[in-house]
Design a protein around this motif. Structure first.
Motif, PDB file in Angstrom:
ATOM      1  N   LEU A 138       0.826  -1.212   0.000  1.00 53.69           N
ATOM      2  CA  LEU A 138       0.000   0.000   0.000  1.00 53.69           C
ATOM      3  C   LEU A 138       0.857   1.258   0.000  1.00 53.69           C
ATOM      4  CD1 LEU A 138      -2.871  -0.610   2.577  1.00 53.69           C
ATOM      5  CD2 LEU A 138      -3.164   0.126   0.221  1.00 53.69           C
ATOM      6  N   ARG A 139       0.394   2.274  -0.719  1.00 49.09           N
ATOM      7  CA  ARG A 139       0.990   3.597  -0.543  1.00 49.09           C
ATOM      8  C   ARG A 139       0.547   4.132   0.822  1.00 49.09           C
ATOM      9  NH1 ARG A 139       3.407   6.021  -4.877  1.00 49.09           N
ATOM     10  NH2 ARG A 139       2.882   5.253  -6.970  1.00 49.09           N
ATOM     11  N   GLY A 144       0.972   2.317 -14.356  1.00 56.89           N
ATOM     12  CA  GLY A 144       2.064   3.244 -14.084  1.00 56.89           C
ATOM     13  C   GLY A 144       1.661   4.460 -13.277  1.00 56.89           C
ATOM     14  N   GLU A 145       0.387   4.874 -13.363  1.00 53.57           N
ATOM     15  CA  GLU A 145      -0.090   6.045 -12.624  1.00 53.57           C
ATOM     16  C   GLU A 145      -1.046   5.607 -11.517  1.00 53.57           C
ATOM     17  OE1 GLU A 145      -1.592   9.081 -15.173  1.00 53.57           O
ATOM     18  OE2 GLU A 145       0.174   9.076 -16.469  1.00 53.57           O
ATOM     19  N   ASP A 146      -0.560   4.705 -10.702  1.00 57.95           N
ATOM     20  CA  ASP A 146      -1.366   4.101  -9.642  1.00 57.95           C
ATOM     21  C   ASP A 146      -1.131   4.848  -8.339  1.00 57.95           C
ATOM     22  OD1 ASP A 146      -2.595   2.379  -7.788  1.00 57.95           O
ATOM     23  OD2 ASP A 146      -2.139   0.621  -9.008  1.00 57.95           O
ATOM     24  N   HIS A 147      -2.163   5.521  -7.831  1.00 52.72           N
ATOM     25  CA  HIS A 147      -2.006   6.300  -6.602  1.00 52.72           C
ATOM     26  C   HIS A 147      -2.378   5.502  -5.359  1.00 52.72           C
ATOM     27  CE1 HIS A 147      -6.286   6.786  -7.478  1.00 52.72           C
ATOM     28  NE2 HIS A 147      -6.476   7.122  -6.219  1.00 52.72           N
ATOM     29  N   LEU A 148      -2.691   4.207  -5.526  1.00 50.66           N
ATOM     30  CA  LEU A 148      -3.088   3.372  -4.394  1.00 50.66           C
ATOM     31  C   LEU A 148      -2.039   2.329  -4.032  1.00 50.66           C
ATOM     32  CD1 LEU A 148      -6.817   2.764  -5.400  1.00 50.66           C
ATOM     33  CD2 LEU A 148      -5.932   4.443  -3.771  1.00 50.66           C
ATOM     34  N   VAL A 149      -1.334   1.817  -5.037  1.00 47.59           N
ATOM     35  CA  VAL A 149      -0.383   0.727  -4.837  1.00 47.59           C
ATOM     36  C   VAL A 149       1.046   1.256  -4.943  1.00 47.59           C
ATOM     37  CG1 VAL A 149       0.490  -1.429  -5.811  1.00 47.59           C
ATOM     38  CG2 VAL A 149      -1.975  -1.042  -5.657  1.00 47.59           C
ATOM     39  N   ASP A 150       1.884   0.876  -4.001  1.00 48.94           N
ATOM     40  CA  ASP A 150       3.304   1.247  -4.010  1.00 48.94           C
ATOM     41  C   ASP A 150       4.041   0.313  -4.960  1.00 48.94           C
ATOM     42  OD1 ASP A 150       6.012   1.650  -3.503  1.00 48.94           O
ATOM     43  OD2 ASP A 150       5.693   2.026  -1.368  1.00 48.94           O
ATOM     44  N   PRO A 151       4.645   0.828  -6.055  1.00 50.94           N
ATOM     45  CA  PRO A 151       5.292  -0.042  -7.036  1.00 50.94           C
ATOM     46  C   PRO A 151       6.503  -0.807  -6.504  1.00 50.94           C
ATOM     47  CG  PRO A 151       5.788   2.266  -7.497  1.00 50.94           C
ATOM     48  CD  PRO A 151       4.730   2.257  -6.440  1.00 50.94           C
ATOM     49  N   SER A 152       7.060  -0.374  -5.375  1.00 45.58           N
ATOM     50  CA  SER A 152       8.194  -1.113  -4.821  1.00 45.58           C
ATOM     51  C   SER A 152       7.789  -2.526  -4.409  1.00 45.58           C
ATOM     52  CB  SER A 152       8.791  -0.366  -3.623  1.00 45.58           C
ATOM     53  OG  SER A 152       7.888  -0.344  -2.528  1.00 45.58           O
TER      54      SER A 152
END
Length: 316
Positions: free
Chosen positions: A162-163, A262-270
């Motif tokens: 999660l972000r 790529g422009e996901d404000h909910l999921v942390d890409p790490s």
């Protein structure tokens, strides 16, 4: 197979897709381990190649997937769509219909295992798992325990991490302590909002206005679809779930494909990088210009997404 664009989406939903649902999609429920009734939808075409079980995301319900499940059916796949506890017409709600709460993701996993054993296992066809967002976290936890239930799984924008929007681990620990001490787990979490009936397409995870409006009108029409904000309990359980799924990801033996926005404000890409390090054979597809809901992205992205999704489903 042709996929709907922007202009023909709503006429299809109100016409052929509605007729298809009325003629072929069935609704039922089963009783989960703690007495909670879980609502689900299903349809299996003649000579189906496999059945797809859908684990949906946070605050979602079947109506958001009318288009996708129609595609599944037309492509020769059956589907089962359980609505997670506290979502749609399933039980497990708080008195506040727009809040989502669980104490642990073990509740979701136990529900879905019961659903598989009581309902899905009765179908003799091969079984594939499709999961989006929160459903991706639930799916990962499920597959770590029960990899043999599915021949393959597709995770779409899965919530592997999660972000936290600037909340440091120390601050999160302090909030968790405070919430537990003052028995606030069923209260609205920080950064969350109640449903107010305001259309916020521009700030949403969706890039198709027609699709957002279709779903939003269902929210306005039925209190069961107004799930909107997370409780402190759900937020804490989600953080614990992503820690747990990453810790045990190496136990997954299921054939996996992951689609990323790529422009996901909910999921942390790490979280993706860590997951792929543990499971390097996972096939991956990235859409740099898409928001969280890739299946509700721009027409160009959406069509490429569905083309690749069916390529994956066909070979599983």
């Amino acid at each position: 197979m042709e996929f709907l664009g922007e202009e023909d989406y709503r006429p299809a939903m109100d016409g052929p897709v509605r007729l298809w649902r009325e003629e072929h999609v069935k609704q039922d429920c089963f009783v989960s381990y703690d007495g909670t009734k879980i609502n689900y939808y299903y349809a299996i075409p003649e000579n189906a190649a496999a059945v797809i079980v859908v684990f949906h995301g946070f605050c979602e319900f079947y109506g958001k997937y009318h288009e996708m499940t129609w595609y599944f059916y037309r492509r020769g796949f059956g589907f089962y769509f359980p609505e997670m506890r506290g979502h749609g017409l399933s039980g497990g709600r708080l008195r506040e219909m727009d809040l989502v709460h669980v104490d642990s993701y073990d509740e979701y996993v136990s529900d879905m295992k019961g659903f598989y054993d009581q309902v899905v296992s009765g179908c003799s066809l091969p079984k594939i798992l499709f999961a989006h967002s929160m459903g991706g976290a639930i799916a990962s936890l499920y597959l770590e325990k029960y990899s043999g239930d599915f021949i393959g799984a597709v995770l779409s924008s899965p919530m592997l991490k999660l972000r936290t929007n600037g909340y440091t681990p120390n601050k999160i620990r302090a909030i968790r302590f405070f919430v537990t001490l003052f028995h606030m787990k069923k209260k609205l979490s920080v950064g969350q909002n109640r449903f107010d009936g305001v259309n916020i397409f521009e700030k949403s995870s969706c890039q198709s206005r027609a699709r957002y409006d279709y779903m939003f009108q269902m929210r306005l029409a039925d209190d069961h679809y107004k799930t909107y904000g997370a409780t402190f309990g759900w937020s804490i359980a989600s953080l614990e779930a992503t820690d747990q799924l990453m810790k045990n990801a190496g136990r997954i033996r299921t054939n996996l494909a992951v689609f990323m926005a790529g422009e996901d404000h909910l999921v942390d890409p790490s979280g993706y990088a860590e997951f792929f390090r543990i499971l390097p054979d996972t096939r991956r597809y990235e859409y740099p210009t898409s928001r969280h809901e890739i299946f509700n992205s721009s027409t160009e992205v959406r069509r490429d997404y569905y083309t690749k999704l069916f390529q994956e489903l066909d070979k599983m």
